[in-house]
Enzyme design. Structure first.
Site, PDB file in Angstrom:
ATOM      1  N   HIS A 160       0.848  -1.187   0.000  1.00  0.00           N
ATOM      2  CA  HIS A 160       0.000   0.000   0.000  1.00  0.00           C
ATOM      3  C   HIS A 160       0.887   1.241   0.000  1.00  0.00           C
ATOM      4  O   HIS A 160       1.982   1.227   0.573  1.00  0.00           O
ATOM      5  CB  HIS A 160      -0.866   0.066   1.266  1.00  0.00           C
ATOM      6  N   CYS A 254      -2.581   2.947   9.139  1.00  0.00           N
ATOM      7  CA  CYS A 254      -3.583   1.949   8.769  1.00  0.00           C
ATOM      8  C   CYS A 254      -4.784   1.984   9.704  1.00  0.00           C
ATOM      9  O   CYS A 254      -5.899   1.676   9.303  1.00  0.00           O
ATOM     10  CB  CYS A 254      -2.961   0.556   8.763  1.00  0.00           C
TER      11      CYS A 254
END
Length: 261
Positions: A160, A254
């Site tokens: 990511h 996150c």
């Protein structure tokens, strides 16, 4: 944010996940609570999603949408194990406070999108290569009305964008060059000549998976060298311990979806 009440590593969809490594669920909640308390202590308001049984990765709330100026561009997860999370996040944005735009393309919210309102008049940085598909970048641009710069991720450990790059104020970033293709590295160097550059140790300690309010930078406590670089650049590093949640392939950022009105 969403409590890791049901957090576990039950499957492996990134290189950090090891289904044979035990997870201390009670410690995960304690570490997450400390992160939430840290944000509140810095003066930020935290909204909570209720964790759902059977969705062990819901703690990684950043992946559920990407919000700019009150518009939420929804997520569509790559892996079936996380697909049901998208509807939970959509329910949160189903209110007069937000304009929700449902996606047609695969994207994982702030996992692969970062916004810098003062960079070149307002700029979205968007990652692709492992989770978010390139067509989602064009869809996000249409949904949010901001130019999007596509950044190619090439190292599966940095699956990511938010484990390889972060905004540290409204116009600048910190990033790890090794996560990106050679051409993307050139683009980042041109766009952000004053960026803080992280090294291998910082990146592998999830140091780039941080949140910043422009003054205080909340980051994983293992990224000590990066904390020093940030302090030297005039920011205040705020380290937090998230060892249990690292086992799922995530850290500070996150766990946090930023709500931009």
């Amino acid at each position: 944010m969403c409590s890791p009440e049901h957090f576990a590593v039950e499957y492996a969809i990134n290189p950090w996940m090891d289904v044979t490594a035990p997870v201390d669920a009670e410690l995960a909640v304690k570490q997450w609570d400390r992160l939430r308390e840290t944000l509140v202590g810095l003066g930020h308001e935290v909204h909570l999603l209720a964790p759902e049984p059977g969705l062990p990765d819901m703690v990684y709330a950043a992946n559920g949408a990407f919000v700019v100026d009150g518009t939420a561009y929804g997520a569509r997860f790559k892996h079936q194990q996380r697909a049901a999370e998208a509807a939970v996040h959509r329910t949160f944005y189903d209110s007069p406070d937000w304009r929700f735009i449902a996606p047609n393309e695969t994207n994982e919210g702030e996992g692969d999108f970062a916004y810098l309102p003062e960079a070149h008049g307002g700029l979205i940085l968007a990652g692709y290569g492992f989770r978010t598909e390139l067509p989602a970048h064009a869809e996000a641009q249409e949904a949010l009305g901001r130019p999007v710069v596509s950044l190619r991720l090439v190292d599966p450990r940095f699956y990511h964008l938010d484990v390889a790059l972060a905004s540290i104020d409204d116009g600048n970033i910190v990033y790890y060059p090794g996560a990106f293709s050679a051409a993307t590295q050139k683009v980042l160097a041109q766009l952000f000549p004053d960026a803080i550059v992280a090294d291998d140790d910082d990146a592998l300690a999830f140091g780039l998976n941080l949140v910043s309010d422009g003054a205080n930078v909340v980051l994983n406590s293992e990224a000590t060298r990066l904390a020093g670089r940030l302090k030297a650049a005039g920011y205040t590093p705020v380290p937090v311990e998230l060892a249990e949640l690292k086992k799922g392939g995530g850290s500070v950022k996150c766990c946090i979806a930023e709500l931009r009105h």
